[in-house]
Design an enzyme around this catalytic site. Structure first.
Site, PDB file in Angstrom:
ATOM      1  N   ASP A  39       0.806  -1.222   0.000  1.00 39.13           N
ATOM      2  CA  ASP A  39       0.000   0.000   0.000  1.00 39.13           C
ATOM      3  C   ASP A  39       0.847   1.284   0.000  1.00 39.13           C
ATOM      4  OD1 ASP A  39      -2.133  -1.831   0.451  1.00 39.13           O
ATOM      5  OD2 ASP A  39      -1.920  -1.639   2.620  1.00 39.13           O
ATOM      6  N   GLU A 214     -11.558   0.087  -3.361  1.00 38.44           N
ATOM      7  CA  GLU A 214     -10.895   0.602  -2.157  1.00 38.44           C
ATOM      8  C   GLU A 214      -9.719   1.464  -2.582  1.00 38.44           C
ATOM      9  OE1 GLU A 214      -9.637  -2.738   0.179  1.00 38.44           O
ATOM     10  OE2 GLU A 214      -8.535  -3.678  -1.442  1.00 38.44           O
TER      11      GLU A 214
END
Ligand code: FUB
Length: 454
Positions: A39, A214
């Site tokens: 991420d 997301e």
């Protein structure tokens, strides 16, 4: 035992030791080779690029959640050349979050933004009172005077926000916006204190309504706002984007930035930033954990725009970005291109993937090309090659530039396993060169790295 100390003298051993001490960096994908990272949010401050990733771990026995993401803390990494990454260490631990469940291992994808000399680090975490199972995430803020901390956690999470994957932008007029996700993407204005919402959260009905979404990442370019996000359009996530004239939309869906992971990693999570004139996509895959896609590793590749502002699809590469120094290990197994299937990049040790990869040449005449090696102003005198030619009685190694100019060429005898061989450099490479390694052999040859010596 066969000894094969070819061209090998005491001063070579000392020189090799010296260079091994300095050779700690990797410019290739994945970017970080001593821990799992995921991420990645990349931000630029004072000429350095900082990457704020999640930190996947295998939790201590009996802790965390089996077969799931487990993250106890955050590190930050920075670089001024995209090839040498400095690990600034832990900037926040789950035990430091007053409102968080300190045993949840749920420090998921973060973001950081600077405002008026303060650095605001946004992170999701499970709340103390969250029931077992999924969900129960809030978004907290930790504040510092520097991009690498130390950070002080604000005592409460952002009220009115339930979800993960925070992303913050500050618009031209100074208005800040928070985006986040909870299967869909949400956005709202932030107050100037950067700690509270200044508007009701909204969803984006104009974005795809089918399939999990997301990891929003919004950035501005030439007056357009780009909303970029992972989306399960098929079976696993791919990176898509939409554009708008205003941060909260309406957005127009434009297309795919990166297709689904070639090795089936379910998640991708990314950020896009411009550094020293070039745009980059930071994202993740799980090549250091081929059997478990919740242990991921961050990567970077160049990203380009078309004249009309649309984004060209990014193909994941092994080579990654940045100029690799000729005078540190050049991991040719992270090649830009190869000539045929008779050369492959394989793990040095399947049981310890952090050791990286090597090239295995199974047939004669295979080549690999490795772009952008920086030699500087002075040409090197020697080339070190870490090679295993034990299974080949006749091996010839040639390094040339992309124009075909030979830089080093030598016959070598069969080695005794992997050995570091020193070869004379005949060519006079300076500046930045794309290199081609050609191996001729009558048996399997393995190459781990090369490194030039002045
Ligand atoms: O890293 C945990 C979660 O996986 C992130 O929050 C999502 O974006 C996905 O990458």
């Amino acid at each position: 035992m066969r000894t094969a100390f070819l061209n090998y003298k005491i001063h070579d051993i000392l020189k090799l030791f010296f260079f091994l001490m300095l050779s700690f960096s990797y410019g290739q994908n994945p970017l970080i080779m001593d821990q799992f990272t995921a991420d990645p949010t990349a931000r630029v401050f004072n000429g350095r690029i900082y990457v704020y990733p999640s930190h996947d771990i295998i939790p201590p026995k009996g802790e965390g959640r089996a077969e799931w993401f487990n993250m106890a803390d955050y590190h930050v990494f920075s670089s001024d050349n995209l090839t040498q990454w400095k690990d600034h260490g832990v900037i926040l631990d789950q035990k430091d979050v007053p409102w968080g469940d300190s045993d949840a291992y749920s420090m998921w994808a973060p973001d950081l933004i600077e405002r008026n000399g303060k650095y605001y680090f946004y992170f999701p975490n499970r709340r103390k009172e969250a029931a077992d199972g999924e969900g129960g995430f809030s978004i907290g803020v930790a504040i510092s005077d520097k991009p690498d901390g130390p950070f002080t956690v604000h005592p409460s999470p952002i009220e009115g926000v339930e979800g993960i994957d925070p992303n913050v932008i500050i618009d031209k007029d100074g208005q800040a916006y928070l985006f986040w996700s909870q299967s869909k993407i949400y956005g709202a204005k932030l107050k100037d204190n950067m700690l509270e919402l200044a508007s009701e959260p909204k969803t984006f009905v104009e974005l795809p309504q089918k399939g999990h979404m997301e990891g929003p990442f919004v950035f501005q370019r030439d007056g357009l706002y780009y909303m970029t996000y992972p989306h399960v359009a098929n079976k696993i996530e791919r990176l898509e984007y939409a554009v708008s004239d205003t941060p909260l939309g309406l957005y127009t869906h434009k297309g795919v930035i990166m297709d689904e992971s070639p090795n089936g990693t379910w998640t991708n999570h990314h950020s896009i930033t411009k550094y020293k004139g070039q745009w980059y996509l930071f994202y993740h895959d799980s090549e250091l954990s081929p059997n478990f896609d919740k242990n991921r590793s961050i990567r970077a590749d160049s990203l380009s725009f078309n004249e009309d502002g649309t984004i060209q699809k990014v193909l994941p590469t092994l080579r990654g970005v940045g100029i690799s120094s000729a005078y540190k290990h050049i991991q040719l197994d992270r090649y830009s291109r190869k000539s045929s299937d008779s050369v492959e990049s394989v793990y040095l040790d399947k049981e310890d993937t952090f050791k990286g990869w090597m090239l295995v040449f199974t047939d004669t005449d295979a080549t690999v090309r490795y772009n952008a090696v920086g030699f500087g102003d002075t040409a090197p005198k020697e080339l070190l090659i870490n090679i295993n030619s034990a299974l080949s009685s006749k091996t010839s190694v040639e390094i040339r530039d992309a124009q075909g100019n030979v830089i080093a060429k030598s016959k070598i005898k069969a080695t005794d396993g992997f050995e570091v061989i020193t070869l004379p450099v005949g060519g006079k490479p300076t500046g930045i060169k794309d290199l081609v390694l050609a191996i001729e052999s009558d048996g399997v040859v393995q190459v781990d790295w090369i490194q030039f010596v002045k």
